[in-house]
Write a protein that holds these residues in place. Sequence first.
Motif, PDB file in Angstrom:
ATOM      1  N   HIS A 205       0.460   3.902  -3.174  1.00  0.00           N
ATOM      2  CA  HIS A 205       0.001   5.279  -3.017  1.00  0.00           C
ATOM      3  C   HIS A 205       1.085   6.302  -3.340  1.00  0.00           C
ATOM      4  CE1 HIS A 205      -3.303   3.337  -0.723  1.00  0.00           C
ATOM      5  NE2 HIS A 205      -3.988   4.317  -1.265  1.00  0.00           N
TER       6      HIS A 205
ATOM      7  N   VAL B  73      -5.247  10.855  -3.646  1.00  0.00           N
ATOM      8  CA  VAL B  73      -3.999  11.482  -3.216  1.00  0.00           C
ATOM      9  C   VAL B  73      -3.475  12.234  -4.431  1.00  0.00           C
ATOM     10  CG1 VAL B  73      -1.694  11.119  -2.244  1.00  0.00           C
ATOM     11  CG2 VAL B  73      -3.569   9.598  -1.603  1.00  0.00           C
TER      12      VAL B  73
ATOM     13  N   GLU C 213       0.831  -1.208   0.000  1.00  0.00           N
ATOM     14  CA  GLU C 213       0.000   0.000   0.000  1.00  0.00           C
ATOM     15  C   GLU C 213       0.867   1.260   0.000  1.00  0.00           C
ATOM     16  OE1 GLU C 213      -3.184   0.315  -0.411  1.00  0.00           O
ATOM     17  OE2 GLU C 213      -3.544  -1.833  -0.501  1.00  0.00           O
TER      18      GLU C 213
ATOM     19  N   ASN D 203       4.336   3.251  -7.709  1.00  0.00           N
ATOM     20  CA  ASN D 203       3.196   2.540  -8.298  1.00  0.00           C
ATOM     21  C   ASN D 203       3.417   2.291  -9.784  1.00  0.00           C
ATOM     22  OD1 ASN D 203       0.374   1.524  -8.030  1.00  0.00           O
ATOM     23  ND2 ASN D 203      -0.036   3.167  -9.479  1.00  0.00           N
TER      24      ASN D 203
ATOM     25  N   LYS E   2      -8.424   6.256   7.360  1.00  0.00           N
ATOM     26  CA  LYS E   2      -7.571   6.745   6.283  1.00  0.00           C
ATOM     27  C   LYS E   2      -7.217   8.185   6.620  1.00  0.00           C
ATOM     28  CE  LYS E   2      -9.043   3.766   2.476  1.00  0.00           C
ATOM     29  NZ  LYS E   2      -9.516   3.713   1.075  1.00  0.00           N
TER      30      LYS E   2
ATOM     31  N   TYR F 272      -5.395  11.525   5.562  1.00  0.00           N
ATOM     32  CA  TYR F 272      -4.862  12.312   4.443  1.00  0.00           C
ATOM     33  C   TYR F 272      -4.085  13.493   5.004  1.00  0.00           C
ATOM     34  CZ  TYR F 272      -8.041   9.638   1.475  1.00  0.00           C
ATOM     35  OH  TYR F 272      -8.687   8.623   0.804  1.00  0.00           O
TER      36      TYR F 272
END
Length: 383
Positions: free
Chosen positions: A159, A281, A155, A164, A372, A374
Amino acid sequence: MKSINGISILFVVLALLYSFNVSSQLYLVSQLPDLLKIAATDSIQKIERAAALQFHKLLNSYRKKNKLDTIGWDEALWLTCRNHNNWMAANGTLAHEENIGTKNFIGKEPDDRYEFTTSKMGKANWSGENALYNYSKEGNTINEIAAKIALYSFEQWRHSPGHNSNMLGKNHKAHGVAFCLNDKNRVYGTDLFTSYFDTQFNDIKQNKIEPSVLASYSSTLTAKQPIEKRIKLDIVKAEQDLLSKLYEDYSLQSNISIKKSKSMERASKEHAKYMCNAKLVTHKELDSKKCFYGANEEMRLMKASHGMFVFKKKKTKLTENIAMIETNAKNLDIDKLAKEIQIKLDEESTNEMGNCKFGYGISIKRKNNELKIYVTRLVAQRV
């Protein structure tokens, strides 16, 4: 000599020291059978190996979902990554290039390290590399710890746009990923990709690597979990506590003047709210989305400063760092979470600390006990 359940404390300490000592050694492909034998009995090695194999499965599932070919497992690349992890752990750094003269140095670039590990017999060609460190060593059993490391690291890279992109590379044919646990509960990870699948070091071909092991560790993630009791949590207080810790940690990183900015905090907070609401994001905001505050970081800061940023714009280098961290309400540890956030924000940061103003913004989205978080950080340096 004191003992616990018949096992001497000295024996336990020596066993742990042995585990970390084996983990920190460098290996060549000619020594691979010996290392795999150790990994079958040594607890630290079991966790590291199992986490790597579990990550391999997660990666190929992710590639399938994105309509890409799965990629093979390369033992030589796994060993190359393992050696690089040991270099990072020994020197307490996160880097793609190793420095000559440092402890555990085996080669500056990934292809140099691959040549060392394979004694120049390997044919793979480097097509991408990811590296990280985190604090994902959690769980009560080897299976749980390995699964947590694999999922958390997956993960973390998923992100991060650049990492990625590597995981979804169209030209990759194989890879090797490895994780290293140090004695401070820090986990180092490296994933090395190749566009040529050199099978000479593999006894088993693609998608047939230790299937019983893969099945065992994948069950930890895929098994249906019981419904958890909702943990009582004050989201506003959690955001405030985390914000305070982030400011404290960031200030301690520098021995030169840095100053908190209210307008930068406001702009960062509004962008964190936007990402949280949009479940993205991203640095860019769309005016068609809820919580829109400004298309880019300059426009958001201009709005938050009531236009005053226009007078400083030409003399200021403005940088925005963003991240999203997932955790569980029952495991919420503000100090540990702040460290993880700083790591993720620093991954895309090119700032040299000092003589700057900065501001953080946080927005937490909750679903049952899953959180989550942010985060946005703005940094303005005079140029």
